[in-house]
Motif scaffolding. Structure first.
Motif, mmCIF file in Angstrom:
data_model
loop_
_atom_site.group_PDB
_atom_site.id
_atom_site.type_symbol
_atom_site.label_atom_id
_atom_site.label_comp_id
_atom_site.label_asym_id
_atom_site.label_seq_id
_atom_site.Cartn_x
_atom_site.Cartn_y
_atom_site.Cartn_z
ATOM 1 N N ASP A 109 0.811 -1.216 0.000
ATOM 2 C CA ASP A 109 0.000 0.000 0.000
ATOM 3 C C ASP A 109 0.847 1.270 0.000
ATOM 4 N N GLY A 110 2.164 1.094 -0.074
ATOM 5 C CA GLY A 110 3.050 2.250 -0.098
ATOM 6 C C GLY A 110 3.407 2.783 1.275
ATOM 7 N N ASN A 111 3.007 2.094 2.337
ATOM 8 C CA ASN A 111 3.374 2.519 3.685
ATOM 9 C C ASN A 111 4.842 2.200 3.941
ATOM 10 N N ARG A 112 5.526 3.107 4.606
ATOM 11 C CA ARG A 112 6.959 2.970 4.836
ATOM 12 C C ARG A 112 7.257 2.792 6.324
ATOM 13 N N SER A 113 8.113 1.822 6.625
ATOM 14 C CA SER A 113 8.531 1.554 7.996
ATOM 15 C C SER A 113 10.053 1.574 8.061
ATOM 16 N N LEU A 114 10.580 2.340 8.988
ATOM 17 C CA LEU A 114 12.029 2.422 9.144
ATOM 18 C C LEU A 114 12.608 1.044 9.438
ATOM 19 N N ALA A 115 13.631 0.660 8.691
ATOM 20 C CA ALA A 115 14.200 -0.674 8.842
ATOM 21 C C ALA A 115 15.690 -0.667 9.161
ATOM 22 N N SER A 116 16.439 0.298 8.615
ATOM 23 C CA SER A 116 17.894 0.187 8.705
ATOM 24 C C SER A 116 18.560 1.535 8.500
ATOM 25 N N ALA A 117 19.723 1.687 9.099
ATOM 26 C CA ALA A 117 20.670 2.720 8.686
ATOM 27 C C ALA A 117 21.630 2.080 7.698
ATOM 28 N N MET A 118 22.091 2.856 6.739
ATOM 29 C CA MET A 118 23.142 2.368 5.849
ATOM 30 C C MET A 118 24.273 3.390 5.879
ATOM 31 N N TYR A 119 25.339 3.013 6.555
ATOM 32 C CA TYR A 119 26.498 3.900 6.652
ATOM 33 C C TYR A 119 27.303 3.821 5.362
ATOM 34 N N MET A 120 27.683 4.975 4.827
ATOM 35 C CA MET A 120 28.427 5.055 3.578
ATOM 36 C C MET A 120 29.723 5.816 3.824
ATOM 37 N N LEU A 121 30.799 5.349 3.224
ATOM 38 C CA LEU A 121 32.084 6.018 3.389
ATOM 39 C C LEU A 121 32.239 7.157 2.387
ATOM 40 N N THR A 122 33.297 7.913 2.568
ATOM 41 C CA THR A 122 33.587 9.050 1.700
ATOM 42 C C THR A 122 33.810 8.585 0.262
ATOM 43 N N PRO A 123 33.270 9.305 -0.724
ATOM 44 C CA PRO A 123 33.528 8.920 -2.123
ATOM 45 C C PRO A 123 35.018 8.748 -2.376
ATOM 46 N N GLY A 124 35.349 7.694 -3.112
ATOM 47 C CA GLY A 124 36.748 7.353 -3.367
ATOM 48 C C GLY A 124 37.262 6.253 -2.453
ATOM 49 N N THR A 128 38.988 -2.295 0.296
ATOM 50 C CA THR A 128 40.270 -2.699 0.878
ATOM 51 C C THR A 128 40.699 -1.813 2.036
ATOM 52 N N THR A 129 40.016 -0.679 2.235
ATOM 53 C CA THR A 129 40.442 0.263 3.271
ATOM 54 C C THR A 129 39.304 0.625 4.224
ATOM 55 N N VAL A 130 38.283 -0.234 4.332
ATOM 56 C CA VAL A 130 37.161 0.090 5.215
ATOM 57 C C VAL A 130 37.594 0.018 6.672
ATOM 58 N N PRO A 131 36.938 0.786 7.557
ATOM 59 C CA PRO A 131 37.278 0.723 8.985
ATOM 60 C C PRO A 131 37.021 -0.673 9.549
ATOM 61 N N ALA A 132 37.870 -1.075 10.472
ATOM 62 C CA ALA A 132 37.668 -2.352 11.153
ATOM 63 C C ALA A 132 36.544 -2.192 12.166
ATOM 64 N N VAL A 133 35.535 -3.031 12.060
ATOM 65 C CA VAL A 133 34.442 -2.972 13.027
ATOM 66 C C VAL A 133 34.291 -4.352 13.666
ATOM 67 N N GLY A 134 33.456 -5.192 13.086
ATOM 68 C CA GLY A 134 33.147 -6.459 13.718
ATOM 69 C C GLY A 134 33.613 -7.681 12.967
ATOM 70 N N GLY A 135 34.645 -7.554 12.151
ATOM 71 C CA GLY A 135 35.097 -8.706 11.382
ATOM 72 C C GLY A 135 33.998 -9.214 10.469
ATOM 73 N N SER A 136 33.789 -10.523 10.430
ATOM 74 C CA SER A 136 32.770 -11.080 9.542
ATOM 75 C C SER A 136 31.355 -10.741 9.989
ATOM 76 N N LEU A 137 31.196 -10.240 11.216
ATOM 77 C CA LEU A 137 29.876 -9.808 11.671
ATOM 78 C C LEU A 137 29.364 -8.606 10.894
ATOM 79 N N GLU A 202 28.586 -6.428 -4.431
ATOM 80 C CA GLU A 202 29.995 -6.786 -4.480
ATOM 81 C C GLU A 202 30.574 -6.696 -3.077
ATOM 82 N N VAL A 203 31.349 -7.701 -2.705
ATOM 83 C CA VAL A 203 32.025 -7.696 -1.418
ATOM 84 C C VAL A 203 33.522 -7.743 -1.661
ATOM 85 N N GLY A 204 34.290 -7.706 -0.590
ATOM 86 C CA GLY A 204 35.743 -7.677 -0.735
ATOM 87 C C GLY A 204 36.292 -8.938 -1.377
ATOM 88 N N GLU A 205 37.503 -8.818 -1.915
ATOM 89 C CA GLU A 205 38.159 -9.950 -2.555
ATOM 90 C C GLU A 205 38.307 -11.099 -1.562
#
Length: 217
Positions: A109-124, A128-137, A202-205
């Motif tokens: 019906d087009g109703n929207r429910s908040l589900a997630s934040a999506m953190y995005m890094l700086t363009p560029g 291979t250089t993402v911050p270390a957070v929770g490993g495979s988690l 796409e995920v890391g190599e």
């Protein structure tokens, strides 16, 4: 850097309503994933906790729009991404008070429910250089085949590339940046699951798309 760590809290599975926001006062325990260190677990729990505490202010879709978030026009997929483009290069990383993108589940019906934040890094930035957070988690990912309108002041998703990798006239390829979802509603692949949606994931190599069955809803 990851936001300051509050006391450990967590997302218990809530089977009563698929899009019900988690209660940030519930204890968080993300243990049990092989290969994840204690430090990685603590960082993942802290990021989930801070996101759960901060994100409900955007439970109203209009509140996000009023705060400067703009739709990518992908509600037809069942999930709509809103992006605040000014936050992509603001010097903040994984800051729950300033999530670069919000994701809303969209029903028939087009109703929207908040589900997630999506953190995005700086363009560029690269996988291979993402911050270390929770490993495979906490699997970072990029979408390599999203086409957007050529007015990048206010990009709108126009679909995905064709078989040759080209976008339709009037569109151009969106330069991929690493992204990390943090779900505040139950997800079958856990609170940091990637959302494949309409675009190629796409995920890391040497990595695979990870599904956290241990903490999945």
């Amino acid at each position: 850097a990851v936001a300051a760590q509050p006391p450990p809290l967590a997302a218990a599975v809530d089977t009563r309503a698929e899009n019900r926001l988690f209660d940030p006062t519930d204890p968080i325990d993300l243990s049990g994933v092989p290969g994840v260190t204690d430090q990685e677990q603590e960082r993942a729990e802290a990021l989930l906790s801070s996101t759960m505490e901060s994100l409900p202010r955007f439970a109203d879709h209009q509140a996000a729009i009023d705060a400067g978030y703009q739709s990518l026009g992908d509600a037809f997929t069942g999930h709509e991404h809103l992006v605040n483009w000014d936050l992509l290069d603001d010097g903040r990383t994984l800051d729950a008070a300033y999530p670069e993108s919000l994701v809303y589940a969209v029903d028939d019906d087009g109703n929207r429910s908040l589900a997630s934040a999506m953190y995005m890094l700086t363009p560029g930035s690269r996988l291979t250089t993402v911050p270390a957070v929770g490993g495979s988690l906490t699997p970072w990912h990029v979408h390599e085949n999203i086409c957007v309108t050529t007015d990048l002041a206010t990009p709108t998703e126009g679909g995905i590339t064709d078989a040759s990798g080209a976008c339709s006239p009037g569109q151009e390829l969106f330069s991929p940046v690493p992204m990390l979802h943090v779900w505040v509603t139950p997800h079958p692949c856990g609170p940091f699951a990637s959302l494949e949606s309409v675009a190629g994931l796409e995920v890391g190599e040497d990595e695979i798309v990870f599904c956290d069955h241990i903490h999945g809803a």
